[in-house]
Design a protein around this motif. Structure first.
Motif, mmCIF file in Angstrom:
data_model
loop_
_atom_site.group_PDB
_atom_site.id
_atom_site.type_symbol
_atom_site.label_atom_id
_atom_site.label_comp_id
_atom_site.label_asym_id
_atom_site.label_seq_id
_atom_site.Cartn_x
_atom_site.Cartn_y
_atom_site.Cartn_z
ATOM 1 N N GLU A 1 -2.710 -0.185 -4.220
ATOM 2 C CA GLU A 1 -2.912 -1.296 -3.183
ATOM 3 C C GLU A 1 -2.543 -2.599 -4.119
ATOM 4 O O GLU A 1 -3.075 -2.724 -4.860
ATOM 5 C CB GLU A 1 -3.946 -1.369 -2.682
ATOM 6 C CG GLU A 1 -4.067 -0.337 -1.568
ATOM 7 C CD GLU A 1 -5.381 -0.538 -0.694
ATOM 8 O OE1 GLU A 1 -5.630 -1.668 -0.217
ATOM 9 O OE2 GLU A 1 -5.841 0.539 -0.111
ATOM 10 N N LEU A 2 -1.550 -3.307 -3.958
ATOM 11 C CA LEU A 2 -0.990 -4.495 -4.711
ATOM 12 C C LEU A 2 -0.784 -5.617 -3.846
ATOM 13 O O LEU A 2 -0.481 -5.497 -2.832
ATOM 14 C CB LEU A 2 0.317 -4.026 -5.449
ATOM 15 C CG LEU A 2 0.340 -2.852 -6.495
ATOM 16 C CD1 LEU A 2 1.599 -2.499 -6.696
ATOM 17 C CD2 LEU A 2 -0.604 -3.036 -7.552
ATOM 18 N N LYS B 1 -4.854 -5.626 -6.258
ATOM 19 C CA LYS B 1 -5.510 -5.978 -5.121
ATOM 20 C C LYS B 1 -6.953 -5.957 -4.938
ATOM 21 O O LYS B 1 -7.744 -6.738 -4.715
ATOM 22 C CB LYS B 1 -5.120 -5.374 -3.606
ATOM 23 C CG LYS B 1 -5.641 -5.965 -2.553
ATOM 24 C CD LYS B 1 -5.073 -5.169 -1.174
ATOM 25 C CE LYS B 1 -5.520 -5.810 0.175
ATOM 26 N NZ LYS B 1 -5.107 -5.259 1.255
ATOM 27 N N GLY B 2 -7.588 -4.764 -5.772
ATOM 28 C CA GLY B 2 -8.990 -4.414 -6.105
ATOM 29 C C GLY B 2 -9.678 -5.075 -7.349
ATOM 30 O O GLY B 2 -10.802 -5.482 -7.175
ATOM 31 N N SER C 1 0.797 -1.180 0.213
ATOM 32 C CA SER C 1 -0.024 -0.211 0.134
ATOM 33 C C SER C 1 0.901 1.147 -0.012
ATOM 34 O O SER C 1 1.403 1.576 1.103
ATOM 35 C CB SER C 1 -0.732 -0.295 1.186
ATOM 36 O OG SER C 1 -1.683 -0.983 1.317
ATOM 37 N N THR C 2 1.054 1.920 -1.292
ATOM 38 C CA THR C 2 2.067 2.909 -1.069
ATOM 39 C C THR C 2 1.358 3.702 -2.448
ATOM 40 O O THR C 2 0.462 3.944 -2.925
ATOM 41 C CB THR C 2 3.314 2.312 -1.573
ATOM 42 O OG1 THR C 2 4.171 3.489 -1.400
ATOM 43 C CG2 THR C 2 3.510 1.741 -2.662
ATOM 44 N N THR C 3 2.427 4.633 -3.028
ATOM 45 C CA THR C 3 1.944 5.438 -4.079
ATOM 46 C C THR C 3 2.768 4.843 -5.415
ATOM 47 O O THR C 3 3.461 4.030 -5.396
ATOM 48 C CB THR C 3 2.394 6.851 -4.086
ATOM 49 O OG1 THR C 3 3.910 6.879 -3.901
ATOM 50 C CG2 THR C 3 1.792 7.561 -2.862
ATOM 51 N N GLU D 1 7.963 -2.898 -4.216
ATOM 52 C CA GLU D 1 8.126 -4.462 -4.673
ATOM 53 C C GLU D 1 9.571 -5.199 -4.662
ATOM 54 O O GLU D 1 9.546 -6.278 -4.445
ATOM 55 C CB GLU D 1 7.699 -4.419 -6.439
ATOM 56 C CG GLU D 1 6.051 -3.923 -6.172
ATOM 57 C CD GLU D 1 5.955 -3.525 -7.772
ATOM 58 O OE1 GLU D 1 4.604 -3.144 -8.132
ATOM 59 O OE2 GLU D 1 6.722 -3.717 -8.703
ATOM 60 N N LYS D 2 10.629 -4.446 -5.054
ATOM 61 C CA LYS D 2 11.908 -4.882 -5.410
ATOM 62 C C LYS D 2 12.465 -5.360 -3.822
ATOM 63 O O LYS D 2 13.190 -6.484 -3.561
ATOM 64 C CB LYS D 2 12.806 -3.767 -5.931
ATOM 65 C CG LYS D 2 14.145 -4.406 -6.305
ATOM 66 C CD LYS D 2 14.184 -5.637 -7.344
ATOM 67 C CE LYS D 2 15.404 -5.997 -7.428
ATOM 68 N NZ LYS D 2 15.655 -7.173 -8.172
#
Length: 197
Positions: A138-139, A119-120, A92-94, A102-103
């Motif tokens: 959100e991923l 995520k959605g 959850s970020t920009t 992610e890395k």
């Protein structure tokens, strides 16, 4: 004593073989440095739950996996989504910070590669590079470890017991190891180097 005599009489061959091995490993790492793999792949949730989606992410990361490994990883991703539990890593970020997050998640889990999904939505692929950097995202992130980092092997034959510990040197399951053992018939110690693929 026999081992020392063997080493002395074959010193040039042993040094040459070690030099070739070291040069080969050095060349591999230099190539990897200038041709980095894409270890994080963005896919839709539906695609991530298929063996083809897992194989796509593995190909992007330059990791060789078998079809059985792809099926197993896809099945685990599908099971997590079906059960409603969230993956170990959620982001959850920009959009501007997403690739860094992610890395970091992929590296901290010692994963060989990762798949990131929206995520959605199960059918949407969120490409954070095409969004404004301040857009909230959100991923879900699925980190996949295709091969163990360390292998340990004990081998017993009718004369010798050996122990080998090998460390992973490539993302496609190649290992270099050190072997030590004891020949209890001749009361002689053995040592060696192993390469596993």
């Amino acid at each position: 004593m026999a081992t020392i005599n063997f080493i002395k009489s074959h010193k040039k061959i042993i040094v040459g073989a070690l030099a070739i091995i070291i040069l080969g490993i050095s060349a591999y790492f230099i190539y990897q440095h200038f041709h980095p793999a894409k270890t994080v792949t963005t896919e839709s949730q539906q695609q991530a739950e298929t063996p083809a989606g897992v194989e796509n992410a593995a190909t992007n990361a330059k990791v060789e996996i078998s079809s059985d490994q792809a099926k197993e990883a896809a099945s685990q991703i599908k099971e997590i989504a079906k059960s409603g539990e969230k993956p170990v890593y959620t982001i959850s970020t920009t959009a501007g910070q997403a690739q860094t997050a992610e890395k970091e998640a992929q590296e901290s889990s010692d994963a060989d590669f990762s798949i990131v999904t929206d995520k959605g939505s199960a059918t949407t692929t969120t490409d954070t590079t095409k969004l404004a950097s301040s857009t909230p995202v959100e991923l879900n992130q699925y980190n996949i470890q295709a091969y163990k980092k360390t292998l340990q092997t004990v081998t017993a034959t009718n004369q010798t017991v050996t122990y080998t510990v090998s460390e992973k040197v490539s993302k496609s399951g190649h290992y270099i190891g050190v072997t030590t053992g004891y020949n209890y018939k001749d009361h002689d110690c053995v040592a060696g180097i192993s390469y596993t693929w």
